[in-house]
Design an enzyme around this catalytic site. Structure first.
Site, PDB file in Angstrom:
ATOM      1  N   LEU A  18       0.815  -1.208   0.000  1.00  0.00           N
ATOM      2  CA  LEU A  18       0.000   0.000   0.000  1.00  0.00           C
ATOM      3  C   LEU A  18       0.851   1.261   0.000  1.00  0.00           C
ATOM      4  CD1 LEU A  18      -2.821  -0.946   2.549  1.00  0.00           C
ATOM      5  CD2 LEU A  18      -3.021  -0.770   0.059  1.00  0.00           C
ATOM      6  N   GLY A  21       7.273   4.412   3.918  1.00  0.00           N
ATOM      7  CA  GLY A  21       7.862   5.660   4.374  1.00  0.00           C
ATOM      8  C   GLY A  21       9.191   5.375   5.033  1.00  0.00           C
ATOM      9  N   GLY A  22       9.751   6.406   5.636  1.00  0.00           N
ATOM     10  CA  GLY A  22      11.055   6.237   6.252  1.00  0.00           C
ATOM     11  C   GLY A  22      11.034   5.314   7.446  1.00  0.00           C
ATOM     12  N   MET A  23       9.875   5.166   8.094  1.00  0.00           N
ATOM     13  CA  MET A  23       9.825   4.383   9.333  1.00  0.00           C
ATOM     14  C   MET A  23       8.912   3.168   9.246  1.00  0.00           C
ATOM     15  SD  MET A  23      11.927   5.887  11.270  1.00  0.00           S
ATOM     16  CE  MET A  23      11.552   5.018  12.781  1.00  0.00           C
ATOM     17  N   GLU A  25       6.676   0.126   6.351  1.00  0.00           N
ATOM     18  CA  GLU A  25       6.046  -0.273   5.101  1.00  0.00           C
ATOM     19  C   GLU A  25       4.649  -0.796   5.432  1.00  0.00           C
ATOM     20  OE1 GLU A  25       8.649  -3.235   3.632  1.00  0.00           O
ATOM     21  OE2 GLU A  25      10.311  -1.855   3.224  1.00  0.00           O
ATOM     22  N   VAL A  26       3.671  -0.452   4.595  1.00  0.00           N
ATOM     23  CA  VAL A  26       2.284  -0.840   4.857  1.00  0.00           C
ATOM     24  C   VAL A  26       1.794  -1.719   3.713  1.00  0.00           C
ATOM     25  CG1 VAL A  26      -0.048  -0.049   5.362  1.00  0.00           C
ATOM     26  CG2 VAL A  26       1.925   1.315   6.100  1.00  0.00           C
ATOM     27  N   ASP A 134       2.586  14.527  15.751  1.00  0.00           N
ATOM     28  CA  ASP A 134       2.909  14.558  14.317  1.00  0.00           C
ATOM     29  C   ASP A 134       1.624  14.667  13.499  1.00  0.00           C
ATOM     30  OD1 ASP A 134       4.571  14.623  12.122  1.00  0.00           O
ATOM     31  OD2 ASP A 134       4.712  12.446  11.940  1.00  0.00           O
TER      32      ASP A 134
END
Length: 894
Positions: A18, A21-23, A25-26, A134
């Protein structure tokens, strides 16, 4: 390394990626235990050994696990397998707020609605002791049910240490919607949405989230960020010392009170901000309820503070300037306006529904229905005309005939037996009224929607755009062979509208039909005036009435106040797609001066065999103008009514299914429809428009002439033959819908009503043994399937539960099939013993885009074993583009 499809993490099977990002995976995944779709977030292997990354991942799990709220993404599970840490979360269908903002600012209604949702989620988090830290558009998902907060990876319950000030001067290369300025390993958060205390490395509390909330609200309303810069240092400087440009300056028509709410959210001193998300929510709710007089632009109030003397001075200067400008323009030769045409293709892997598109009144957006190759139902899309992309509106499956509110903010449409509305940017869908088969709507500035709820035998109705009671507007007159009122279009004054009236006369052409045509209605007096004969409904824009004549789009000068035609019609486009069964053309006009149309063949369908599982088995014949599908008793032949593409006439044909040959049965040019086989298969009865609606019979071999069965002034349609040779037919009476009657096929017998009720009834079908009759009745307020014993009529059982029409039986009488309002083939197991009849719960077999050509016809039939369905499939989805035509008035003046 990305996880491959089919990878298992515990009971969760990965299906596709899906995002990343840097932190984290989805992935899209399937929970194999509960058979539900979920989102799985993993910590990539290269971060698994990073203590800070692991801590953030664990923090997110702990934070979300303590939160259970409709506006917060739900955490289902946490796991660790083969060195991979993962979170299992609710799968959200929709788009992030960041993605939505790529398309521009949100409307005021959307800002308030989604803003309230965000406040609700924040309020829950804060009361649970969780600070997000955030909050930004990329961490807010817009779904059908509203906005949901995501990514609590920086959430905290305890203070963090201050970061070194030197980390705030790092230069970055870009600042975009996709890549906002961030710093890793220093100050946590995303700089454009961080509070002053966060960028200074001080302790963040709930009021820091309030600051970020203000920045998000600002961007939603203004369409740009509150704080920007080329470096982190410049962004930080803006956050610490600058005030963003007022929203009312960027978007003058935004609610003035919203400026104040956002300004207080983003106060530099935390003590000067709203102290809780609940406070902000109350303010937004007050604005949404009208407390701010949202329609008054903020600059208006400011201008009223000017002194009277200054105002008069400015007025005098403006007057002199206007005179000078007018003289300059008068003396300068005008530049000719050039007509412009452009082709607009449908989104990738979709095709347009030819008759379901509308240009907004302000000319800025196009609403349209498109079908994807892998979906049975079309959905509503919106495309800004200054953009190359379109947005699919979630939850609009089965949509048809969209129309706009006068302010171009909202779209009305028909779907699944309802008249509905939705914000042009997406969001909640509101049902306004029940419909059977909607045939167009229109919306005036007073909030009145006039619409057609049925495809036949009914007038136009009105309902408030806010919902409420539904009442008839036009006066349906069956006595003069009116068939339906449809496709209304409001004039600019909101008092008058035009609509199309179809008829059941036997006129050989539209010009000789004394009833059919375009009518002008006055809401105040309730009067209807026939304007002209036409092949299609009409629309109005810029002093002209638009309609089709033999697939030519005509523009005729028209006075919308008096309803007078002011000159001859002029063609503006040729070969425009036309549907003769619904009297509608593929065109849309806008007061902005933009015209849209589709050219090419229309009004076509395809006969297709389907299995019970909905899989297409084979096509029957070529594309054509088909209506009425009736299988012969032996299943070897199909009787069809086939239209002539060059005229509005039809005839009955016989398709020899094994050989694929067509034999014409009728030649009388009387538009026969609704073929019904006798039980021995030797003859066929059908409806014609001679005498107002007669029933004739002819040998299925085609030999010999036709025999008149029923001749009268009333309109009658055959439904089914009883096993003893009697014909059950539908009698349409003035203003009261349909009635089921029995025709005795013998000289000494008279026709007689079958059921004595006050409700409309139609589509009667006998069970194979002739002992039961299934039919459609509107006695519950909408069309439902009922079964009664025949001929005793001593009891009644309702078979469908959520609407139904076009009923059929399996050959052994143990199953009934029908079509649901959202065009699904439904099945009901039934059991008859003596005088007792029992029906199980209906269940869906499959979806199909059945054509509904005429209210006297069935558009599917089923083999005796109930395994194969012959369906007349609508083919309105086309690959042809929509042609946009601007400055069309220039060519009319030639």
């Amino acid at each position: 390394m990305a996880l491959a499809s089919g990878t298992k993490l515990g009971p969760y099977e990965i299906q596709s990626a899906l995002g990343a990002g840097g932190m984290g995976e989805v992935y899209l995944a399937r929970d194999t235990r509960l058979d539900r779709t979920v989102a799985v977030k993993i910590l990539p292997p290269h971060l698994s050994s990073d203590p800070d990354a692991r801590q953030r991942f664990d923090r997110e799990a702990r934070a979300i696990s303590s939160l259970n709220h409709p506006n917060i993404c739900t955490l289902y599970d946490v796991g660790h397998q083969n060195g991979t840490d993962f979170l299992v979360m609710e799968y959200l269908e929709g788009e992030t707020l960041a993605d939505r903002l790529h398309k521009g600012p949100l409307t005021s209604d959307q800002v308030l609605r989604y803003g309230i949702d965000i406040c609700e989620g924040l309020e829950k988090a804060h009361r649970s002791g969780v600070i997000h830290r955030d909050l930004k558009p990329g961490n807010i998902m817009l779904t059908r049910s509203g906005a949901k907060l995501m990514d609590f990876g920086l959430a905290k319950s305890t203070p963090r240490q201050q970061a070194p000030a030197s980390s705030l001067t790092m230069t970055v290369s870009h600042d975009s919607a996709d890549h906002p300025l961030t710093a890793q390993g220093t100050v946590v958060g995303t700089f454009q949405y961080m509070s002053p205390e966060q960028v200074e490395g001080k302790e963040a509390d709930a009021r820091s989230d309030i600051f970020a909330l203000g920045a998000v609200l600002y961007e939603m309303a203004a369409g740009k960020r509150a704080f920007t810069g080329k470096t982190q240092a410049s962004v930080v400087a803006a956050i610490l010392a600058s005030e963003p440009q007022p929203i009312s300056t960027v978007q003058p028509m935004s609610p003035p009170a919203l400026d104040r709410v956002v300004r207080i959210c983003m106060a530099k001193d935390p003590d000067e901000r709203w102290q809780t998300a609940h406070d902000v929510k109350l303010q937004l709710q007050w604005i949404a309820e009208g407390g701010s007089q949202a329609g008054i632009p903020a600059p208006v109030a400011a201008r009223r503070r000017l002194s009277q003397n200054i105002a008069w001075t400015v007025a005098a200067v403006c007057l002199l300037a206007a005179v000078a400008l007018a003289a300059t323009l008068f003396l300068r030769p005008t530049r000719p306006t050039v007509p412009l045409r452009a082709s607009l293709m449908p989104p990738k892997n979709t095709s347009y529904d030819s008759f379901s598109f509308a240009i907004s009144p302000d000319g800025k957006r196009l609403a349209f229905v498109a079908n994807a190759a892998d979906k049975a139902e079309g959905t509503l899309w919106v495309r800004p005309l200054n953009s190359v992309t379109a947005q699919e509106l979630s939850g609009t499956e089965g949509a048809s005939f969209p129309f706009w509110s006068p302010d171009s903010s909202t779209i009305g449409f028909f779907a699944k037996g309802k008249l509905k509305k939705i914000d042009a940017g997406g969001g909640p869908i509101v049902a306004l009224a029940d419909v059977t088969a909607g045939r167009g709507g229109t919306w005036n500035s007073d909030g009145t929607i006039v619409f057609s709820p049925k495809s036949s035998v009914d007038s136009l109705y009105q309902v408030s755009s806010s919902g409420g009671p539904v009442s008839a507007v036009t006066h349906f007159n069956k006595e003069r062979k009116e068939d339906s009122h449809r496709f209304p279009w409001f004039m600019p004054d909101g008092r008058h509208f035009v609509f199309y009236m179809s008829s059941n006369t036997s006129a050989p052409s539209i010009d000789q039909d004394p009833v059919a045509g375009i009518y002008f209605h006055d809401l105040k007096t309730g009067t209807d005036t026939r304007l002209l004969a036409s092949d299609s409904c009409a629309q109005f824009a810029n002093g002209h009435l638009f309609y089709l004549r033999q697939q030519n789009l005509m523009a005729q000068p028209f006075d919308p106040g008096s309803g007078k035609l002011l000159g001859p019609p002029v063609p503006v486009a040729q070969g425009v797609t036309y549907d003769s069964s619904r009297w509608v053309g593929a065109f849309s006009v806008s007061p902005s001066g933009i015209l849209g149309y589709i050219t090419g063949a229309g009004d076509q369908s395809q006969l297709i065999w389907y299995g019970r599982d909905g899989k297409e088995l084979e096509k029957v014949g070529r594309l054509g103008i088909y209506s009425g599908v009736a299988l012969s008793p032996d299943g070897q032949r199909a009787a069809l009514s086939i239209g002539d593409p060059n005229s509005p006439t039809r005839d009955i044909w016989i398709d020899e299914l094994a050989h694929g040959t067509l034999t014409r049965l009728t030649f009388e040019k009387s538009n026969p429809v609704g073929p019904v086989w006798t039980h021995d298969g030797k003859s066929i009865a059908y409806y014609t428009n001679r005498g107002g609606g007669d029933i004739y019979q002819k040998a299925s071999s085609g030999l010999g002439g036709e025999q008149a069965l029923v001749q009268s002034d009333s309109t009658k349609y055959p439904c089914d033959w009883a096993s003893n040779g009697r014909l059950l037919y539908m009698n349409v009476v003035s203003g009261n819908g349909a009635r089921l009657w029995i025709h005795q096929d013998s000289p000494d017998k008279k026709d007689s009503p079958l059921l004595s009720t006050n409700f409309s009834e139609e589509f009667g079908r006998f069970s194979p043994d002739g002992r039961w009759l299934a039919y459609v009745s509107e006695e519950t307020g909408k069309d439902e399937i009922f079964v009664v014993p025949f001929p005793s009529l001593s009891s009644k059982v309702q078979v469908s539960t959520a609407g139904g029409e076009q009923v059929a039986w399996r050959g052994d009488g143990k199953e009934i099939f029908y079509v649901s309002p959202d065009r699904k083939i439904m099945s009901v197991s039934v059991e008859a013993a003596g005088d007792n009849f029992k029906a199980a719960q209906p269940h869906e077999l499959f979806s199909a885009q059945l054509t509904r050509v005429h209210h006297a016809t069935r558009e599917f039939d089923v083999t005796k074993d109930g395994q194969r369905f012959l369906i007349n499939i609508r083919l309105e989805q086309v690959s042809e583009p929509i042609t946009l035509y601007a400055n069309w008035e220039t060519e009319l003046k030639k």
